[in-house]
Scaffold this active site. Structure first.
Site, short mmCIF file in Angstrom:
data_model
loop_
_atom_site.label_atom_id
_atom_site.label_comp_id
_atom_site.label_asym_id
_atom_site.label_seq_id
_atom_site.Cartn_x
_atom_site.Cartn_y
_atom_site.Cartn_z
N HIS B 26 0.84 -1.20 0.00
CA HIS B 26 0.00 0.00 0.00
C HIS B 26 0.88 1.26 0.00
O HIS B 26 1.31 1.70 1.05
CB HIS B 26 -0.90 0.01 1.23
CG HIS B 26 -1.80 -1.17 1.33
ND1 HIS B 26 -1.37 -2.41 1.76
CD2 HIS B 26 -3.12 -1.33 1.05
CE1 HIS B 26 -2.39 -3.27 1.74
NE2 HIS B 26 -3.45 -2.65 1.32
N HIS B 261 -4.16 3.25 -3.31
CA HIS B 261 -4.26 2.61 -2.00
C HIS B 261 -3.53 1.28 -1.88
O HIS B 261 -2.61 1.15 -1.08
CB HIS B 261 -5.73 2.41 -1.62
CG HIS B 261 -5.93 1.56 -0.42
ND1 HIS B 261 -5.72 2.02 0.85
CD2 HIS B 261 -6.29 0.25 -0.30
CE1 HIS B 261 -5.95 1.04 1.71
NE2 HIS B 261 -6.30 -0.04 1.05
N GLU B 410 -18.38 -4.30 24.09
CA GLU B 410 -17.57 -5.51 24.15
C GLU B 410 -16.36 -5.45 23.22
O GLU B 410 -15.26 -5.87 23.58
CB GLU B 410 -18.42 -6.74 23.79
CG GLU B 410 -19.58 -7.01 24.73
CD GLU B 410 -20.82 -6.20 24.37
OE1 GLU B 410 -20.81 -5.46 23.36
OE2 GLU B 410 -21.81 -6.28 25.13
N HIS B 472 -29.31 -15.33 23.81
CA HIS B 472 -28.31 -15.21 24.86
C HIS B 472 -27.63 -16.55 25.20
O HIS B 472 -26.68 -16.56 25.97
CB HIS B 472 -28.94 -14.61 26.13
CG HIS B 472 -29.19 -13.14 26.01
ND1 HIS B 472 -29.93 -12.58 25.01
CD2 HIS B 472 -28.77 -12.09 26.77
CE1 HIS B 472 -29.97 -11.27 25.15
NE2 HIS B 472 -29.27 -10.94 26.20
#
Lengths: 666, 666
Positions: B26, B261, B410, B472
């Site tokens: 890159h 890129h 999380e 869950h």
């Protein structure tokens, strides 16, 4: 108590009673958001409980899925097919009222929620689908598709990155029909949101390009009503209504505290709450006046639906083709003969090609026939080969575009795709590198739970991506996808398998499908079985067989099949009869009958070797404890891909070496 | 060309040359951000290439890991142990210059980056560790820990939810020593950021509570220098410096386009770039004047380090205890006898208890001895049992607190924990429900790649969580964790196994450990082998044996071990000799020698049944193709947990039934 208050308290206490009876659940959120959500359902939501599939209904998403008791209460009082008995069996085996809401269109539940943030992103997908369908099917005087998507979000939803990504995307897309009611109760499980969530949510959403209405008293029906009116009038931006509420409202001992969140109030506190709110009714009792009031909204919905039906009838007369196509899209029906061209795409093609390249060609061929196919990539479209040519880009200025620029937002992309699929009328595909499937496992799982159609295109599927190295080389991701129940994962070996994989994916009605594709070129296997139909659909098939019962079976997938074939060739020269099985999909194979499975893997042939460039642990299911699994049980390496393969021992010569050892001929 | 420009262009062309030589990589980002990052390294960054482990060095994180060529160029010119030959082997097998930066402290690479967003969150963790250590160890006149954390982020980083979560958290924590340089080049792979990223990033970060410096010309060394000075002066808020740059700066054909890129410029375009920037040097040539200039910064760092060493020497005299403890923390050394109390915690305890409860007790006992243990939960601390009593909460007002409120974030929590661990001086643990491990798989994997110490506490580990239902109830997560290379996963069966699991986790030096714990109570197995030491450390051991060679082996983990024991009891009554193996950790077992493995699973006993409340596919590795895997190969159900277990057939009677069938005695 006004009539509205009577209704709100009916919902509050139904919720409390559900949780008390189950001795399990979340009373606090329903108590706090009852007024807010009642206002929406009673005064704004366009729906017809007698016809839950009405295509132009408003979509309602309870992103704060732990408040399920409130949703069940709403569904019951507004007349969906959810009898009071079901509320009394809240969270019990076999009931229609599980702990968190589970997608059930006939019952009025638009999506499965609970894992926070997902519902917000689902709603973004629904609002997109609405605009796309409106763009394609509405005609002057016929606003056939013309509805809002409402989502109720909690503090937890607001903290999740998936919701942040989705909100940024929704702002860029100017989804003015999306309205989010934020239950700003300032309490999370660990305590006050001040502990860790001090940001200015209003300013953040304005930065995303949202229309924000703040300082709304979420306990005040007039205030919420007025905010909803303002939000509906804003058509250029999605709206966020920030409602201050009180978790566990009405409970003298628990209101405003984290202890109201996730456990029953307890008999005594529930009684005190009844006293505080002046609630003289029995558990699960709904006052008649409240029922009558709910009925008014129900009747309004029925009336609106019948007006819509009339409009659609006229539309069908004036635009019969469009009406027919829209109906088919909404039913998810593929047009007849949609896969005709696909079968012939690679006829006579023998040059090596990456399966991602093949996928791009197939996708474009299918998209010509299947208009409802829309999708895109999380900023990797040129690499994922997902651009639909001449199909436009969905944007505020072009609501008919099929290509979606999701941005570098894999997690939201997954959850938005669920929303697109759930809305109906479109069939979404989404793409990224296989390694980044890790960023979107929660929505993949939810698509599996809901059994909805989403197609994942995961390219750059192994160490075969080469120089980008271990951070980008998936090793455990392929096996990880196979663990997800109700997800069909397919890793095709060449052009023809890729075309068939796409057919399987499109045909799948009740669950998501993941296509796992190479970056690097692979040879064309061009096997007669693949050329015929249905090889991939059976999950595994023989690509090289022996005249007698084989001594050894080599099992492989995707880019390793040709290596297995090369190894079998060498073994053959040494007089060893080796069968080669291409096994693009475990799930499809496991669902075949025993006869077919035993034909492919005869129980009497115990010498088996799997060859796949990924972790090996589950392969023992097919190769047996004594089998040899050739794979990559470690992280990858940055180098040209051929060198990485050699370094990892995924070569014909290594397979031959292991085979000889296994057969005791080394 | 000024001297500074000469230096910047040296870095630019070194990067271009790396990519050209490798024909892979890159170039665009290094070309665009060279001036910005040079300014930081030359004029601000406090580091000593001769002593890469200097504890008080500034931390530098290249979150935009695809710009690796620039980082390697910097490391080389500033004198880290990275010879030019390595730059010439960019992205080749065995080189020290892989496609994306890989954590290597001795080489000056502070973290592995590439998957976007992770580096931003790593930096947040590093900045936290800095403040925590400063809070604990600094004394008046002795600012032993007093450094900045710098992170370079791209547009892609800014779009990722993990970075959003981390930024919100950093704002709440007022991490004033954190400075983010945002390479705002307005280009992503699919094109202009206008396509999908129209938000106001400055306003968003202000909403998080950041200090934002915008409209900085990232190509102008003076402008960047001045912004960095301003940022360093702000001590109350983290700073975001928004630098406008140009991807592929200097390339006449590719600057400002997505094509700069991810692929080499190409020989011709590289030549044109040399012309445009007036670069007359050979590939990989560094002008002498530039080298001398780089050397000035290097010398400055050396000087600062030696001043620090002097200060630390004085500190060691005045505060010998603190100095000693700090040194030990920085080396990650556990205090002698840290686990003494742990062994006795559950002596004589026979009451059933959830393993999460046991874990909370053990954690608190350990934390009394191990001061460097800090951590928390993503808003589930009361459920995860992770609160350290009397240890305070880390916050802007208390930099000594051990408990961290991560919020419902999380993914960021996982990546922040990596940053805490990477910084050194602290040993982080983090917690959530096992199901939400799916939200944080990318940082778990990165901890595995880097081989760093992070302890995951995943509670509510199966259908045994009951009423919260399928959204869950983890089903595929436990097996999914076992797939991650270099992660040790432990699912203990009772109090004693839980205590031992914690010991293994603390003792582990080169990789992360996941503890998988129940919500529901389980009986105490109290087996003599567990009571002795090292049962869990060996991964599997026999909890019920037979006098002769067993007919059957039941293998189980965690909350199912006692069910297997019950089944074995019934089988015993029918005269069938069944061994029961508790297998808390596959990885630990697999690393035992063959003798031990054959002792536990004698090859001659082929009748084997696994019992575990999760997907079964990888169990065939231990039970063989003919074995029976009892588990949950579907999504869960909302109901009281005992009913869910019965419904799924995870009961002693079902095990007995299957065992009789397997033995042909049904």
């Amino acid at each position: 108590m006004t009539l509205d208050e009577l209704c709100v308290n009916s919902l509050r206490f139904l919720s409390v009673d559900c949780v008390e009876k189950a001795r399990s659940g979340h009373p606090g959120a329903p108590m706090g958001m009852a007024a807010m959500v009642y206002t929406l359902w009673q005064k704004h939501l366009k729906h017809d409980p007698g016809d839950p599939s009405w295509p132009d209904r408003d979509r309602f998403v309870l992103s704060a899925g732990h408040a399920s008791a409130l949703l069940y209460s709403l569904l019951h009082v507004y007349g969906y097919s959810l009898p009071l008995e079901e509320l009394k069996s809240f969270r019990q085996l076999g009931s229609k009222t599980p702990g968190h809401p589970e997608y059930d269109r006939e019952m009025g539940i638009e999506t499965t929620t609970g894992p926070l943030g997902q519902g917000v992103a689902n709603a973004v997908g629904m609002a997109m689908a609405e605009r796309w369908l409106a763009g394609h099917f509405n005609r002057p005087g016929f606003e056939i598709i013309d509805h809002y998507t409402y989502v109720v979000a909690s503090d937890g939803d607001m903290m999740e990155g998936v919701a942040a990504e989705a909100a940024s995307f929704a702002g860029a897309q100017k989804l003015g029909r999306l309205i989010c009611l934020y239950d700003d109760n300032k309490i999370t499980i660990e305590g006050s949101t001040n502990l860790t969530f001090t940001e200015n949510v209003a300013a953040r959403f304005r930065a995303y390009g949202w229309h924000v209405i703040e300082d709304v008293d979420g306990l005040d029906i007039q205030a919420v009503d007025s905010a909803l009116k303002t939000a509906r009038e804003e058509s250029e931006k999605p709206s966020l209504i920030i409602c201050s509420t009180l978790i566990g409202y009405g409970s003298p001992g628990k209101a405003g505290t984290a202890s109201a969140h996730g456990e029953p109030l307890g008999q005594e506190e529930a009684q005190l709450t009844r006293q505080q709110l002046g609630w003289k009714y029995e558990p699960f009792e709904i006052p008649d006046e409240a029922s009558q009031q709910f009925n008014i909204a129900k009747e309004r919905g029925k009336h609106l639906n019948s007006k819509w039906s009339q409009l659609f009838k006229e539309y069908s007369t004036v635009y019969p083709g469009q009406a027919k196509e829209l109906t088919k899209c909404l039913e998810g029906e593929l047009p007849r003969g949609w896969s005709e061209g696909v079968k012939k795409l690679f006829e006579g093609e023998s040059k090596p090609a990456a399966t991602r390249e093949a996928s791009g060609i197939v996708l474009n061929a299918i998209a010509k026939n299947v208009n409802m196919l829309i999708g895109g990539s999380a900023d990797l479209a040129p690499s994922n080969k997902t651009i639909l040519k001449e199909k436009g880009h969905f944007s505020p200025g072009d609501r008919m575009g099929h290509n979606i620029h999701f941005g570098v937002r894999e997690h939201a992309m997954g959850a938005i795709a669920n929303g697109l699929s759930l809305h109906g009328g479109v069939l979404p595909y989404i793409a990224t590198f296989l390694i980044f499937s890790d960023y979107m496992r929660p929505p993949i799982r939810l698509a599996g739970i809901m059994g909805i159609r989403v197609i994942y295109i995961f390219t750059h599927d192994s160490i075969g991506l080469g120089e980008d190295g271990p951070t980008h080389q998936p090793v455990e991701q392929l096996m990880g996808l196979r663990l997800v129940p109700n997800l069909v994962t397919i890793r095709p070996a060449d052009n023809l398998e890729t075309a068939q994989a796409w057919e399987v994916a499109l045909n799948r009605q009740r669950g998501p499908t993941a296509l796992v594709l190479t970056r690097q070129k692979v040879p064309q296997i061009q096997h007669k079985v693949t050329k015929a139909e249905g090889a991939v659909a059976r999950g595994a098939y023989i690509v090289k067989d022996t005249e007698e019962m084989p001594e050894l079976i080599l099992i492989s997938t995707g880019s390793e099949v040709h290596i297995a074939l090369a190894a079998a060739g060498i073994l053959n020269d040494s007089g060893i009869d080796a069968r080669v099985v291409s096994m693009p999909s475990w799930e499809l194979f496991d669902s075949q009958d025993e006869e077919y499975r035993n034909k492919i893997f005869p129980p009497e042939v115990s010498a088996r070797i799997s060859i796949e460039a990924g972790v090996t642990s589950s392969w023992y299911k097919y190769i047996g404890e004594k089998g040899i699994a050739i794979g990559v049980d470690r992280y990858g390496l940055s180098a040209p891909w051929e060198e990485v393969y050699r370094h990892m021992g995924i070569t014909a010569s290594n397979i031959v070496k292991k085979a000889l050892k296994l057969l005791g001929k080394d």
